[in-house]
Design a protein around this motif. Sequence first.
Motif, PDB file in Angstrom:
ATOM      1  N   MET A   1       0.934  -1.088   0.451  1.00  0.00           N
ATOM      2  CA  MET A   1       0.193   0.021   0.304  1.00  0.00           C
ATOM      3  C   MET A   1       0.913   0.847   0.085  1.00  0.00           C
ATOM      4  N   VAL A   2       0.861   2.113  -0.508  1.00  0.00           N
ATOM      5  CA  VAL A   2       1.156   3.249  -1.095  1.00  0.00           C
ATOM      6  C   VAL A   2       0.123   4.564  -0.811  1.00  0.00           C
ATOM      7  N   LEU A   3       0.306   6.104   0.181  1.00  0.00           N
ATOM      8  CA  LEU A   3      -0.696   6.153   0.026  1.00  0.00           C
ATOM      9  C   LEU A   3       0.035   7.504  -0.701  1.00  0.00           C
ATOM     10  N   VAL A   4      -0.777   8.183  -1.592  1.00  0.00           N
ATOM     11  CA  VAL A   4      -0.855   9.461  -2.138  1.00  0.00           C
ATOM     12  C   VAL A   4      -2.265  10.474  -2.618  1.00  0.00           C
ATOM     13  N   ALA A   5      -1.502  11.674  -2.647  1.00  0.00           N
ATOM     14  CA  ALA A   5      -2.373  12.806  -2.350  1.00  0.00           C
ATOM     15  C   ALA A   5      -3.076  13.766  -4.314  1.00  0.00           C
ATOM     16  N   ALA A   6      -4.308  13.689  -3.795  1.00  0.00           N
ATOM     17  CA  ALA A   6      -4.882  14.654  -4.551  1.00  0.00           C
ATOM     18  C   ALA A   6      -4.876  16.067  -4.377  1.00  0.00           C
TER      19      ALA A   6
ATOM     20  N   ALA B   1       1.686  10.614   2.608  1.00  0.00           N
ATOM     21  CA  ALA B   1       1.328  10.315   1.155  1.00  0.00           C
ATOM     22  C   ALA B   1       2.632  10.177   0.695  1.00  0.00           C
ATOM     23  N   ARG B   2       3.461   9.631  -0.156  1.00  0.00           N
ATOM     24  CA  ARG B   2       4.731   9.316  -0.983  1.00  0.00           C
ATOM     25  C   ARG B   2       4.042   9.817  -2.515  1.00  0.00           C
ATOM     26  N   MET B   3       3.664   9.957  -3.259  1.00  0.00           N
ATOM     27  CA  MET B   3       3.509  10.647  -4.371  1.00  0.00           C
ATOM     28  C   MET B   3       2.363  11.968  -4.349  1.00  0.00           C
ATOM     29  N   ILE B   4       2.433  13.470  -4.682  1.00  0.00           N
ATOM     30  CA  ILE B   4       1.320  13.923  -4.541  1.00  0.00           C
ATOM     31  C   ILE B   4       1.343  14.694  -5.796  1.00  0.00           C
ATOM     32  N   PHE B   5      -0.410  14.489  -6.191  1.00  0.00           N
ATOM     33  CA  PHE B   5      -0.536  14.926  -7.655  1.00  0.00           C
ATOM     34  C   PHE B   5      -1.189  16.219  -7.544  1.00  0.00           C
ATOM     35  N   LEU B   6      -0.685  17.604  -8.305  1.00  0.00           N
ATOM     36  CA  LEU B   6      -1.135  18.358  -8.636  1.00  0.00           C
ATOM     37  C   LEU B   6      -1.505  19.234  -9.245  1.00  0.00           C
ATOM     38  N   PRO B   7      -2.859  20.266 -10.059  1.00  0.00           N
ATOM     39  CA  PRO B   7      -3.283  20.581 -11.177  1.00  0.00           C
ATOM     40  C   PRO B   7      -2.972  21.423 -12.187  1.00  0.00           C
TER      41      PRO B   7
ATOM     42  N   TRP C   1     -11.757  -0.957  -9.811  1.00  0.00           N
ATOM     43  CA  TRP C   1     -12.992  -0.892  -9.532  1.00  0.00           C
ATOM     44  C   TRP C   1     -13.682   0.175  -9.974  1.00  0.00           C
ATOM     45  N   GLY C   2     -13.340   1.884 -10.493  1.00  0.00           N
ATOM     46  CA  GLY C   2     -14.400   2.985  -9.817  1.00  0.00           C
ATOM     47  C   GLY C   2     -14.984   3.234  -9.015  1.00  0.00           C
ATOM     48  N   THR C   3     -14.525   2.405  -7.615  1.00  0.00           N
ATOM     49  CA  THR C   3     -14.595   3.843  -6.585  1.00  0.00           C
ATOM     50  C   THR C   3     -14.498   4.752  -6.545  1.00  0.00           C
ATOM     51  N   VAL C   4     -14.717   5.638  -6.309  1.00  0.00           N
ATOM     52  CA  VAL C   4     -13.911   7.059  -5.300  1.00  0.00           C
ATOM     53  C   VAL C   4     -13.449   6.886  -3.817  1.00  0.00           C
ATOM     54  N   LEU C   5     -12.947   7.096  -3.989  1.00  0.00           N
ATOM     55  CA  LEU C   5     -11.947   6.860  -2.304  1.00  0.00           C
ATOM     56  C   LEU C   5     -12.012   7.760  -1.879  1.00  0.00           C
ATOM     57  N   ALA C   6     -11.654   8.704  -2.118  1.00  0.00           N
ATOM     58  CA  ALA C   6     -11.240  10.259  -1.686  1.00  0.00           C
ATOM     59  C   ALA C   6     -11.503  11.437  -3.209  1.00  0.00           C
ATOM     60  N   GLN C   7     -12.244  12.520  -1.931  1.00  0.00           N
ATOM     61  CA  GLN C   7     -12.809  13.613  -2.696  1.00  0.00           C
ATOM     62  C   GLN C   7     -12.775  14.622  -1.950  1.00  0.00           C
TER      63      GLN C   7
ATOM     64  N   ALA D   1      -5.762   9.044  -0.813  1.00  0.00           N
ATOM     65  CA  ALA D   1      -6.248   7.448  -1.059  1.00  0.00           C
ATOM     66  C   ALA D   1      -4.716   6.478  -1.212  1.00  0.00           C
ATOM     67  N   ASN D   2      -5.065   5.200  -0.776  1.00  0.00           N
ATOM     68  CA  ASN D   2      -3.842   4.320  -0.477  1.00  0.00           C
ATOM     69  C   ASN D   2      -4.032   3.502  -1.973  1.00  0.00           C
TER      70      ASN D   2
END
Length: 276
Positions: free
Chosen positions: A1-6, A34-40, A229-235, A248-249
């Motif tokens: 499991m790796v935690l990432v951030a949007a 978070a080990r990876m961070i995604f920006l807009p 699976w198409g589930t929204v894990l976080a928003q 989310a992981n």
Amino acid sequence: MVLVAAGQFCAKAVFSKNLEAVSGIITDAAKAGARMIFLPEASDFIAKADEVASLTKPLAQNEFVQGVRAKAKEIGVWVSVGVHETSSDPKRGFNSHLLIDSSGDIVSNYHKIHLFDVDIPGGTRLMESGTTVPGDKLHDPVETPAGKLGLLTCYDIRFPEAAQVLRTRGAGMLAYPSAFMVRTGAAHWEILLRSRAIETQTYVIGAAAVGQHTQTRVSWGHAMIVDPWGTVLAQCNDVSHEPTFCLANVDLDSIRTIRVQMPVDKQRRTDIYPTL
Ligand SMILES: O=C(O)CNC(=O)[C@H](CS)NC(=O)CCC(=O)C(=O)O
């Protein structure tokens, strides 16, 4: 499991303010694990169309990009971020999606291939090709702490072929840094992210611009992380337009399991329609 951030924030025309906002997101998301961070998309600036050319810089001279690279290195995280970048056309630049590793190096730079030239009566009119040169290739997915990541950007999400090509090349995760319009965002954003995730059986990360950038430019926000699976894990919500993020992981085993249980990739009827 790796935690990432949007991440989600409202870029304006001032590079230093935008850098301050994303530095806060990177620092706080890393603190949360978070080990990876995604920006807009266009995190370096969003400005009026007639200001874009004069604000656009080569990456080496873009203080926002250099600041994000330094932050990634200081904190030791990977960062995906959308920025403007000059091209050989003096009037138009690239809409670039940079992937920065935990040493602060740019390991991939994707130039958005589908430009948002759209005119909806009574709604949105935006001609991205007036300020932007389209890219001419998709890059192979990059090995990251959260598995193989394919890079796309915003409006590209409406073209499932691009996602499918990256999936075929091994992506387990797709990132779409975005600045969706409010009208199209309300109607399509979540559905598009979830559709790409379900079809390609990958994680889909939509970091998103939010709020009022200029007098006429407003973004939908709702940064989100969707699983295969198409589930929204976080928003992120759109109540506040302050810089924020959701977490989310990413579970590489779950990608494998879903692809075994429902092997769509092996069931394509390429005898009937073309292979991408
Ligand atoms: O150039 C910049 O400053 C940043 N770029 C963007 O915001 C781009 C091009 S205008 N936005 C989109 O692609 C929105 C897509 C969208 O809203 C949809 O597909 O419905």
